[in-house]
Design a protein around this motif. Sequence first.
Motif, PDB file in Angstrom:
ATOM      1  N   LEU A 297       0.827  -1.200   0.000  1.00  0.00           N
ATOM      2  CA  LEU A 297       0.000   0.000   0.000  1.00  0.00           C
ATOM      3  C   LEU A 297       0.866   1.256   0.000  1.00  0.00           C
ATOM      4  CD1 LEU A 297      -2.895   1.265   0.335  1.00  0.00           C
ATOM      5  CD2 LEU A 297      -2.377   1.321   2.786  1.00  0.00           C
ATOM      6  N   VAL A 298       0.579   2.165  -0.907  1.00  0.00           N
ATOM      7  CA  VAL A 298       1.315   3.432  -1.004  1.00  0.00           C
ATOM      8  C   VAL A 298       0.610   4.475  -0.153  1.00  0.00           C
ATOM      9  CG1 VAL A 298       2.086   5.262  -2.559  1.00  0.00           C
ATOM     10  CG2 VAL A 298       2.160   2.865  -3.312  1.00  0.00           C
ATOM     11  N   LEU A 299       1.347   5.121   0.727  1.00  0.00           N
ATOM     12  CA  LEU A 299       0.757   6.117   1.618  1.00  0.00           C
ATOM     13  C   LEU A 299       0.313   7.343   0.836  1.00  0.00           C
ATOM     14  CD1 LEU A 299       3.146   5.995   4.716  1.00  0.00           C
ATOM     15  CD2 LEU A 299       1.188   4.542   4.151  1.00  0.00           C
ATOM     16  N   ALA A 300      -0.806   7.934   1.298  1.00  0.00           N
ATOM     17  CA  ALA A 300      -1.369   9.119   0.650  1.00  0.00           C
ATOM     18  C   ALA A 300      -1.814  10.103   1.722  1.00  0.00           C
ATOM     19  CB  ALA A 300      -2.549   8.719  -0.236  1.00  0.00           C
ATOM     20  N   PRO A 301      -1.851  11.388   1.389  1.00  0.00           N
ATOM     21  CA  PRO A 301      -2.275  12.397   2.367  1.00  0.00           C
ATOM     22  C   PRO A 301      -3.662  12.088   2.935  1.00  0.00           C
ATOM     23  CG  PRO A 301      -1.284  13.456   0.473  1.00  0.00           C
ATOM     24  CD  PRO A 301      -1.415  12.008   0.119  1.00  0.00           C
ATOM     25  N   GLY A 302      -3.787  12.237   4.259  1.00  0.00           N
ATOM     26  CA  GLY A 302      -5.048  11.973   4.934  1.00  0.00           C
ATOM     27  C   GLY A 302      -5.121  10.630   5.612  1.00  0.00           C
ATOM     28  N   MET A 303      -4.170   9.754   5.340  1.00  0.00           N
ATOM     29  CA  MET A 303      -4.148   8.470   6.051  1.00  0.00           C
ATOM     30  C   MET A 303      -3.705   8.703   7.498  1.00  0.00           C
ATOM     31  SD  MET A 303      -2.568   5.747   3.306  1.00  0.00           S
ATOM     32  CE  MET A 303      -3.501   5.285   1.833  1.00  0.00           C
ATOM     33  N   ALA A 304      -4.349   8.009   8.417  1.00  0.00           N
ATOM     34  CA  ALA A 304      -4.055   8.151   9.849  1.00  0.00           C
ATOM     35  C   ALA A 304      -3.740   6.779  10.421  1.00  0.00           C
ATOM     36  CB  ALA A 304      -5.250   8.761  10.574  1.00  0.00           C
ATOM     37  N   PHE A 305      -2.630   6.676  11.146  1.00  0.00           N
ATOM     38  CA  PHE A 305      -2.259   5.368  11.690  1.00  0.00           C
ATOM     39  C   PHE A 305      -1.297   5.523  12.856  1.00  0.00           C
ATOM     40  CE2 PHE A 305       0.249   6.303   7.891  1.00  0.00           C
ATOM     41  CZ  PHE A 305       1.555   6.205   8.336  1.00  0.00           C
ATOM     42  N   THR A 306      -1.064   4.402  13.541  1.00  0.00           N
ATOM     43  CA  THR A 306      -0.132   4.368  14.656  1.00  0.00           C
ATOM     44  C   THR A 306       1.235   3.898  14.181  1.00  0.00           C
ATOM     45  OG1 THR A 306      -0.502   2.062  15.292  1.00  0.00           O
ATOM     46  CG2 THR A 306      -2.037   3.703  16.167  1.00  0.00           C
ATOM     47  N   ILE A 307       2.248   4.280  14.942  1.00  0.00           N
ATOM     48  CA  ILE A 307       3.595   3.718  14.784  1.00  0.00           C
ATOM     49  C   ILE A 307       4.016   3.261  16.164  1.00  0.00           C
ATOM     50  CG2 ILE A 307       5.997   4.219  14.248  1.00  0.00           C
ATOM     51  CD1 ILE A 307       5.057   6.073  12.071  1.00  0.00           C
ATOM     52  N   GLU A 308       4.159   1.924  16.346  1.00  0.00           N
ATOM     53  CA  GLU A 308       4.324   1.381  17.697  1.00  0.00           C
ATOM     54  C   GLU A 308       5.224   0.144  17.722  1.00  0.00           C
ATOM     55  OE1 GLU A 308       0.730  -0.613  19.195  1.00  0.00           O
ATOM     56  OE2 GLU A 308      -0.336   0.187  17.447  1.00  0.00           O
ATOM     57  N   PRO A 309       6.508   0.323  17.459  1.00  0.00           N
ATOM     58  CA  PRO A 309       7.407  -0.831  17.578  1.00  0.00           C
ATOM     59  C   PRO A 309       7.547  -1.267  19.028  1.00  0.00           C
ATOM     60  CG  PRO A 309       8.683   1.177  17.341  1.00  0.00           C
ATOM     61  CD  PRO A 309       7.239   1.558  17.147  1.00  0.00           C
ATOM     62  N   GLY A 310       7.979  -2.499  19.217  1.00  0.00           N
ATOM     63  CA  GLY A 310       8.171  -3.000  20.575  1.00  0.00           C
ATOM     64  C   GLY A 310       9.220  -4.085  20.644  1.00  0.00           C
ATOM     65  N   ILE A 311       9.754  -4.288  21.814  1.00  0.00           N
ATOM     66  CA  ILE A 311      10.634  -5.418  22.116  1.00  0.00           C
ATOM     67  C   ILE A 311      10.090  -6.072  23.382  1.00  0.00           C
ATOM     68  CG2 ILE A 311      12.945  -6.156  22.842  1.00  0.00           C
ATOM     69  CD1 ILE A 311      14.100  -3.851  21.217  1.00  0.00           C
ATOM     70  N   TYR A 312       9.961  -7.408  23.347  1.00  0.00           N
ATOM     71  CA  TYR A 312       9.343  -8.137  24.450  1.00  0.00           C
ATOM     72  C   TYR A 312      10.239  -9.302  24.848  1.00  0.00           C
ATOM     73  CZ  TYR A 312       5.644  -5.463  22.289  1.00  0.00           C
ATOM     74  OH  TYR A 312       4.918  -4.430  21.736  1.00  0.00           O
ATOM     75  N   LEU A 313      10.858  -9.191  26.009  1.00  0.00           N
ATOM     76  CA  LEU A 313      11.777 -10.212  26.499  1.00  0.00           C
ATOM     77  C   LEU A 313      11.035 -11.117  27.486  1.00  0.00           C
ATOM     78  CD1 LEU A 313      14.970  -8.042  27.149  1.00  0.00           C
ATOM     79  CD2 LEU A 313      14.262  -9.207  25.043  1.00  0.00           C
ATOM     80  N   PRO A 314      10.805 -12.373  27.123  1.00  0.00           N
ATOM     81  CA  PRO A 314      10.031 -13.269  27.991  1.00  0.00           C
ATOM     82  C   PRO A 314      10.588 -13.323  29.409  1.00  0.00           C
ATOM     83  CG  PRO A 314      10.402 -14.286  25.851  1.00  0.00           C
ATOM     84  CD  PRO A 314      11.235 -13.040  25.873  1.00  0.00           C
ATOM     85  N   ASN A 315       9.652 -13.249  30.368  1.00  0.00           N
ATOM     86  CA  ASN A 315       9.967 -13.350  31.799  1.00  0.00           C
ATOM     87  C   ASN A 315      10.822 -12.207  32.326  1.00  0.00           C
ATOM     88  OD1 ASN A 315       8.626 -15.931  31.984  1.00  0.00           O
ATOM     89  ND2 ASN A 315      10.429 -16.822  30.993  1.00  0.00           N
ATOM     90  N   LYS A 316      11.022 -11.166  31.512  1.00  0.00           N
ATOM     91  CA  LYS A 316      11.837 -10.048  31.985  1.00  0.00           C
ATOM     92  C   LYS A 316      11.116  -8.717  31.862  1.00  0.00           C
ATOM     93  CE  LYS A 316      16.421  -8.093  32.046  1.00  0.00           C
ATOM     94  NZ  LYS A 316      17.848  -8.287  31.711  1.00  0.00           N
ATOM     95  N   GLY A 317      10.635  -8.398  30.678  1.00  0.00           N
ATOM     96  CA  GLY A 317       9.949  -7.115  30.511  1.00  0.00           C
ATOM     97  C   GLY A 317       9.825  -6.736  29.056  1.00  0.00           C
ATOM     98  N   GLY A 318       9.152  -5.650  28.815  1.00  0.00           N
ATOM     99  CA  GLY A 318       8.934  -5.203  27.448  1.00  0.00           C
ATOM    100  C   GLY A 318       8.869  -3.704  27.337  1.00  0.00           C
ATOM    101  N   VAL A 319       8.966  -3.241  26.086  1.00  0.00           N
ATOM    102  CA  VAL A 319       8.899  -1.814  25.763  1.00  0.00           C
ATOM    103  C   VAL A 319       8.052  -1.645  24.509  1.00  0.00           C
ATOM    104  CG1 VAL A 319      10.182   0.237  25.048  1.00  0.00           C
ATOM    105  CG2 VAL A 319      11.198  -1.346  26.702  1.00  0.00           C
ATOM    106  N   ARG A 320       7.148  -0.699  24.524  1.00  0.00           N
ATOM    107  CA  ARG A 320       6.452  -0.264  23.314  1.00  0.00           C
ATOM    108  C   ARG A 320       6.255   1.242  23.411  1.00  0.00           C
ATOM    109  NH1 ARG A 320       2.775  -3.632  23.326  1.00  0.00           N
ATOM    110  NH2 ARG A 320       0.918  -2.564  24.099  1.00  0.00           N
ATOM    111  N   ILE A 321       6.438   1.927  22.295  1.00  0.00           N
ATOM    112  CA  ILE A 321       6.218   3.368  22.212  1.00  0.00           C
ATOM    113  C   ILE A 321       5.336   3.606  20.994  1.00  0.00           C
ATOM    114  CG2 ILE A 321       7.266   5.654  21.977  1.00  0.00           C
ATOM    115  CD1 ILE A 321       9.859   4.434  23.127  1.00  0.00           C
ATOM    116  N   GLU A 322       4.250   4.343  21.187  1.00  0.00           N
ATOM    117  CA  GLU A 322       3.252   4.485  20.122  1.00  0.00           C
ATOM    118  C   GLU A 322       2.804   5.937  19.976  1.00  0.00           C
ATOM    119  OE1 GLU A 322      -1.101   2.532  19.009  1.00  0.00           O
ATOM    120  OE2 GLU A 322      -0.388   2.544  21.083  1.00  0.00           O
ATOM    121  N   ASP A 323       2.843   6.407  18.737  1.00  0.00           N
ATOM    122  CA  ASP A 323       2.300   7.722  18.380  1.00  0.00           C
ATOM    123  C   ASP A 323       1.216   7.551  17.319  1.00  0.00           C
ATOM    124  OD1 ASP A 323       3.971   9.121  20.073  1.00  0.00           O
ATOM    125  OD2 ASP A 323       5.441   9.615  18.523  1.00  0.00           O
TER     126      ASP A 323
END
Length: 362
Positions: free
Chosen positions: A314-340
């Motif tokens: 899909l090619v992005l076009a003006p007016g599209m709205a979406f999140t950007i939320e990468p993450g890293i999830y380490l089992p039994n330890k913890g995780g990080v996600r940041i979302e805009d």
Amino acid sequence: MQEARRQRLAHHLQQENTDACILVPGPNLYYFTGLALHQSERLSLAILTKENQLLFLMPKLEVSKVEQVAHDALFSYTDEQGPGQALAEVQKKLGTLGRVGIEYGHMRVKEWKAVEQLGAQEFVEIEQTVDALRVIKDEQEIEAIRQAVRIVEDSFQAILPRVRAGVAELEVAAELEYEMRKRGSEGTPFDTIVASGYRGALPHGRASDKLIQSGELVVIDFGAIFHGYVADITRTVAVGELDAELANIYEVVRQAQQAAVEAVRPGVTAHEIDETARAIIRDSGYGEYFTHRLGHGIGLCGHEEPYMIQNNPLVLAPGMAFTIEPGIYLPNKGGVRIEDNVIVTEDGCLNLMNLPKELLSL
């Protein structure tokens, strides 16, 4: 506004040689009629014909709301009557139907059994057509999302003093939802996620009775609804001093998220946006711990088109709205996600969120 939207949909029906489409209570009905109805045990349907006629089948208790937009025909029934006779009247009004579009993703078996009685020769999926109409947000829609973003950001800042060791995740979630309601949110688009410590490795770690501990990361993912439109935010905070690996994965995710935001512009594909963030995480040695797509569309639904996912051309076009939320999830330890939440503009990207993303230690 809704009339113009219905005209565009009717035009698509004509182009696709489809006689009518049937909408059930939910986001598409709201988009095309302005009616905020919910699916219940009572049958409710809206039928739009290719001639742009709008018909409703509704329970009697909804008539006062529906008749404001039911300019063509409204068929109602009481609880005692049931919908059978009204459905027969709808069928008589419509006459013989050829192709009819339905919402496969929203229609329940209850509605499907009723729709079958209309006697169409063929039923087809209509959601791709509807998604294509909804994916480009107009200024009014963008402003509603912007207001929802303001609610989530202000509410997040209000609850930060309550995020501390010894406090239950459920308490943080309850405070968040209360703060959002105070600021005008109509509800939440999904169950609030507050996942601390080892539970942060669960991407959908709904708030539990676990107590937050010192030395943990806390992933907080929540949303607000304003005039039907959704904001969806995730921030990860530290409670006390972190070990080196947790601090490191936070910085990797922050860099990946920022790079992806900066890559958004018209003409770039959804795959390229996903890969921008994924490559940074992969090159840092944590590729296997980024287990979901980079983002999803926002609007009347918490998850809708467009999806920032591997191999999506899909090619992005003006007016599209979406999140950007990468993450890293380490089992039994913890995780990080940041979302805009971002909007594609004519020459780049508008990030609706203003909260800083440097690691916040509480």
